[in-house]
Design a protein around this motif. Sequence first.
Motif, PDB file in Angstrom:
ATOM      1  N   ILE A   1      39.060   8.305 -36.814  1.00  0.00           N
ATOM      2  CA  ILE A   1      38.127   8.543 -35.705  1.00  0.00           C
ATOM      3  C   ILE A   1      38.537   9.802 -34.952  1.00  0.00           C
ATOM      4  CG2 ILE A   1      37.373   7.669 -33.463  1.00  0.00           C
ATOM      5  CD1 ILE A   1      37.300   4.899 -34.656  1.00  0.00           C
ATOM      6  N   LEU A   2      39.846   9.939 -34.689  1.00  0.00           N
ATOM      7  CA  LEU A   2      40.321  11.135 -33.979  1.00  0.00           C
ATOM      8  C   LEU A   2      39.948  12.385 -34.766  1.00  0.00           C
ATOM      9  CD1 LEU A   2      42.090  11.947 -31.460  1.00  0.00           C
ATOM     10  CD2 LEU A   2      43.915  12.307 -33.110  1.00  0.00           C
ATOM     11  N   ASN A   3      40.231  12.367 -36.073  1.00  0.00           N
ATOM     12  CA  ASN A   3      39.924  13.525 -36.914  1.00  0.00           C
ATOM     13  C   ASN A   3      38.445  13.855 -36.907  1.00  0.00           C
ATOM     14  OD1 ASN A   3      42.515  13.969 -37.673  1.00  0.00           O
ATOM     15  ND2 ASN A   3      42.290  13.368 -39.783  1.00  0.00           N
ATOM     16  N   SER A   4      37.596  12.824 -37.043  1.00  0.00           N
ATOM     17  CA  SER A   4      36.175  13.114 -37.199  1.00  0.00           C
ATOM     18  C   SER A   4      35.547  13.502 -35.870  1.00  0.00           C
ATOM     19  CB  SER A   4      35.450  11.908 -37.802  1.00  0.00           C
ATOM     20  OG  SER A   4      35.521  10.816 -36.925  1.00  0.00           O
ATOM     21  N   LYS A   5      36.112  13.014 -34.785  1.00  0.00           N
ATOM     22  CA  LYS A   5      35.542  13.331 -33.474  1.00  0.00           C
ATOM     23  C   LYS A   5      35.786  14.794 -33.106  1.00  0.00           C
ATOM     24  CE  LYS A   5      35.287  10.783 -29.185  1.00  0.00           C
ATOM     25  NZ  LYS A   5      35.831   9.609 -28.500  1.00  0.00           N
ATOM     26  N   TYR A   6      36.954  15.290 -33.463  1.00  0.00           N
ATOM     27  CA  TYR A   6      37.292  16.670 -33.086  1.00  0.00           C
ATOM     28  C   TYR A   6      37.364  17.602 -34.296  1.00  0.00           C
ATOM     29  CZ  TYR A   6      38.246  14.347 -28.723  1.00  0.00           C
ATOM     30  OH  TYR A   6      38.108  13.587 -27.608  1.00  0.00           O
ATOM     31  N   TYR A   7      36.911  17.118 -35.455  1.00  0.00           N
ATOM     32  CA  TYR A   7      36.860  17.935 -36.672  1.00  0.00           C
ATOM     33  C   TYR A   7      38.231  18.497 -37.025  1.00  0.00           C
ATOM     34  CZ  TYR A   7      32.298  17.273 -34.884  1.00  0.00           C
ATOM     35  OH  TYR A   7      31.209  16.688 -34.346  1.00  0.00           O
TER      36      TYR A   7
ATOM     37  N   LEU B   1      30.020  -0.678 -31.454  1.00  0.00           N
ATOM     38  CA  LEU B   1      29.784   0.423 -32.391  1.00  0.00           C
ATOM     39  C   LEU B   1      30.646   0.251 -33.633  1.00  0.00           C
ATOM     40  CD1 LEU B   1      28.150   3.037 -32.596  1.00  0.00           C
ATOM     41  CD2 LEU B   1      30.150   4.247 -31.744  1.00  0.00           C
ATOM     42  N   ARG B   2      29.997   0.291 -34.827  1.00  0.00           N
ATOM     43  CA  ARG B   2      30.743   0.203 -36.093  1.00  0.00           C
ATOM     44  C   ARG B   2      30.599   1.542 -36.823  1.00  0.00           C
ATOM     45  NH1 ARG B   2      30.186  -5.605 -37.736  1.00  0.00           N
ATOM     46  NH2 ARG B   2      30.517  -6.678 -35.747  1.00  0.00           N
ATOM     47  N   LEU B   3      31.724   2.096 -37.269  1.00  0.00           N
ATOM     48  CA  LEU B   3      31.714   3.428 -37.878  1.00  0.00           C
ATOM     49  C   LEU B   3      31.914   3.342 -39.382  1.00  0.00           C
ATOM     50  CD1 LEU B   3      33.919   5.124 -35.175  1.00  0.00           C
ATOM     51  CD2 LEU B   3      31.445   5.261 -35.408  1.00  0.00           C
ATOM     52  N   TYR B   4      31.089   4.070 -40.129  1.00  0.00           N
ATOM     53  CA  TYR B   4      31.137   4.049 -41.589  1.00  0.00           C
ATOM     54  C   TYR B   4      31.407   5.443 -42.140  1.00  0.00           C
ATOM     55  CZ  TYR B   4      29.047  -0.560 -41.148  1.00  0.00           C
ATOM     56  OH  TYR B   4      28.822  -1.855 -40.817  1.00  0.00           O
ATOM     57  N   GLN B   5      31.993   5.426 -43.343  1.00  0.00           N
ATOM     58  CA  GLN B   5      32.296   6.680 -44.033  1.00  0.00           C
ATOM     59  C   GLN B   5      31.017   7.414 -44.456  1.00  0.00           C
ATOM     60  OE1 GLN B   5      35.697   6.969 -44.785  1.00  0.00           O
ATOM     61  NE2 GLN B   5      35.829   8.627 -46.241  1.00  0.00           N
ATOM     62  N   THR B   6      30.052   6.699 -45.008  1.00  0.00           N
ATOM     63  CA  THR B   6      28.809   7.328 -45.454  1.00  0.00           C
ATOM     64  C   THR B   6      27.621   6.625 -44.824  1.00  0.00           C
ATOM     65  OG1 THR B   6      28.466   5.875 -47.342  1.00  0.00           O
ATOM     66  CG2 THR B   6      29.825   7.819 -47.729  1.00  0.00           C
TER      67      THR B   6
ATOM     68  N   GLU C   1      31.524  19.367 -53.695  1.00  0.00           N
ATOM     69  CA  GLU C   1      31.221  18.103 -53.015  1.00  0.00           C
ATOM     70  C   GLU C   1      32.355  17.730 -52.079  1.00  0.00           C
ATOM     71  OE1 GLU C   1      30.040  15.543 -56.303  1.00  0.00           O
ATOM     72  OE2 GLU C   1      29.914  14.014 -54.716  1.00  0.00           O
ATOM     73  N   GLN C   2      31.977  17.198 -50.901  1.00  0.00           N
ATOM     74  CA  GLN C   2      33.011  16.833 -49.929  1.00  0.00           C
ATOM     75  C   GLN C   2      32.532  15.658 -49.092  1.00  0.00           C
ATOM     76  OE1 GLN C   2      36.196  17.978 -49.064  1.00  0.00           O
ATOM     77  NE2 GLN C   2      36.079  16.309 -47.585  1.00  0.00           N
ATOM     78  N   ASP C   3      33.409  14.680 -48.851  1.00  0.00           N
ATOM     79  CA  ASP C   3      33.062  13.562 -47.971  1.00  0.00           C
ATOM     80  C   ASP C   3      32.772  14.095 -46.576  1.00  0.00           C
ATOM     81  OD1 ASP C   3      33.149  11.518 -49.696  1.00  0.00           O
ATOM     82  OD2 ASP C   3      35.184  10.868 -49.192  1.00  0.00           O
ATOM     83  N   TRP C   4      31.877  13.414 -45.888  1.00  0.00           N
ATOM     84  CA  TRP C   4      31.409  13.939 -44.609  1.00  0.00           C
ATOM     85  C   TRP C   4      32.538  14.158 -43.604  1.00  0.00           C
ATOM     86  CZ3 TRP C   4      27.741  16.583 -42.590  1.00  0.00           C
ATOM     87  CH2 TRP C   4      27.625  16.652 -41.207  1.00  0.00           C
ATOM     88  N   ASP C   5      33.436  13.171 -43.442  1.00  0.00           N
ATOM     89  CA  ASP C   5      34.404  13.302 -42.351  1.00  0.00           C
ATOM     90  C   ASP C   5      35.485  14.361 -42.615  1.00  0.00           C
ATOM     91  OD1 ASP C   5      35.719  11.780 -44.166  1.00  0.00           O
ATOM     92  OD2 ASP C   5      36.122  10.079 -42.836  1.00  0.00           O
TER      93      ASP C   5
ATOM     94  N   GLY D   1      31.821  10.497 -37.276  1.00  0.00           N
ATOM     95  CA  GLY D   1      31.904  11.955 -37.144  1.00  0.00           C
ATOM     96  C   GLY D   1      30.551  12.637 -37.078  1.00  0.00           C
ATOM     97  N   THR D   2      29.495  11.879 -36.812  1.00  0.00           N
ATOM     98  CA  THR D   2      28.167  12.481 -36.717  1.00  0.00           C
ATOM     99  C   THR D   2      27.757  12.644 -35.261  1.00  0.00           C
ATOM    100  OG1 THR D   2      27.150  10.303 -36.798  1.00  0.00           O
ATOM    101  CG2 THR D   2      27.368  11.461 -38.887  1.00  0.00           C
TER     102      THR D   2
END
Lengths: 258, 252
Positions: free
Chosen positions: B206-212, A157-162, A71-75, A141-142
């Motif tokens: 945000i930086l990490n997730s945007k560029y993986y 824009l609001r960003l969420y972990q899940t 299991e791993q968090d999305w980001d 990150g999606t």
Amino acid sequence: MKRFTTALAAAALAVAAGTASVSAGEELRIGVEGAYPPFSWKEADGSLKGFDIDITFALCEKMGRECTLVEQDWDGMIPALLARKYDAIVASMSITEERKKRVDFTVKYYNTPARFVAAEGSDLDVSPAGLAGKAVGVQRGTTHQCFMEKLFPEADLRLYQTQEEVFLDLAAGRLDAQFSDALQADEGFLKLDAGKGFAFVGGPQYDLECHGEGAGVALRKGEDELLQAFNAAILAIREDGTYKSINDKYFDFDVYGD
Amino acid sequence: MEDPRGPSLLDAIRDFSGNASPLDFVLIIQHWEMFAAGVGYTLLLVAVSLVIGGALSLPLAVARAYRTPVVNQVVWAYVYLFRGTPLLVQLYIIYYGLGQFEIVRESFLWLVLREPLWCTLIAFVLNTAAYTTEIFRGAVEAVPYGEVEAAKAYGMSARLRTSRIVLPNALRRALPAYSNEVIFMLHGSVVASTVTIVDILGAGRILNSKYYLAYEGFLAAAVLYMLLVYAITRGFKIWERHWHAHLRPRAA
């Protein structure tokens, strides 16, 4: 803790073995998310369920490999793959150009459109001007974050972990709308009690650069043997009906797309 | 378009950073505005909660130290509650928890609780006030009794004794312990990034997730937090030198 130390030991071994690829016969570790129903979710007893999970085991069976789920968090999904916490990602990950810079993808195993969801009767105008200043939630990150930043830069824009947190805040009324996979939004929110009073607004949204060509299995670069095995397995389960029986467990239409 | 003079130094750096180096520095620099805004949010959250939390904690600490009936027990319970639970849990209860109740959503409270920033400020203020109350209480109790007695002998009222003798003395003594609370609060403020606020860690995520990426965003955030902690410790050093001047051995 134990899981952490074993993962650490495995990572150390992997480093010791240099860039040795995942060879046949070894146990395959598959990275999954577990917070994205109906594709993956966690039961009360801690076990993982869902479309992605069933597809994972079907692919492993076709390849004749033992698989364990990690299991791993999305980001942290791609960084953890590169750090060898697991060998492949089966987590509804869309095949995009930006991700291809870091990982390799198999062919797609499903493809569904993305849509906005808002409160029923909110008369939300789904256009860059209509959403300007409106609070719109997406998972960080999606492909949906990419889409919103590119085509709706004026939205708040609001960003969420899940994805579950996005729905929670939409239901609480903090968001004017949310943007995500239409199928996931339907099954994971709109059809549940929590989603009462909410509905899709606007039609399916698509941007090739952001949304890519559908969801595929992601692997570290250079794992060509494994990539071929996964590709063959995806096509094989499509042919022999395994895919259809899994698909019909969750959906009333074929999510593979055209 | 190809530069006729060949690759420039800047291109060379870009190429090294993007391909050869394990860390992509250029990406961090390209997003400096996001990080700068993140520093702004972190400073805002920490400063506002320290000022309000600190002001709240003074009367609470005095009530605890003087064993004021009833108030003492209530404050004890409040401090115990907020020191006994993690800040993240407190924030989640205020942000996600309260939003679950229709009655809250339909009340005037929702105007405040609807906003992530307000929820975070409420959680931070309540949290830091609880810790600071304990720090100040200890300092008030540590004021030498002789000084209090001397004030009594002068005929000062209890109120005057507190404001002129006890509190100035106690606050000076509390400075070193309080500087720790300021640093803890700065580090604790990262939980704001879990409720959609783009603070320093939020910008990194945000930086990490945007560029993986795995490191770049977190490293940039770590460096920024370190710089802030350095500024805080320097500030307190200067402050202590000023307020503790009477405690230093006199120069011959």
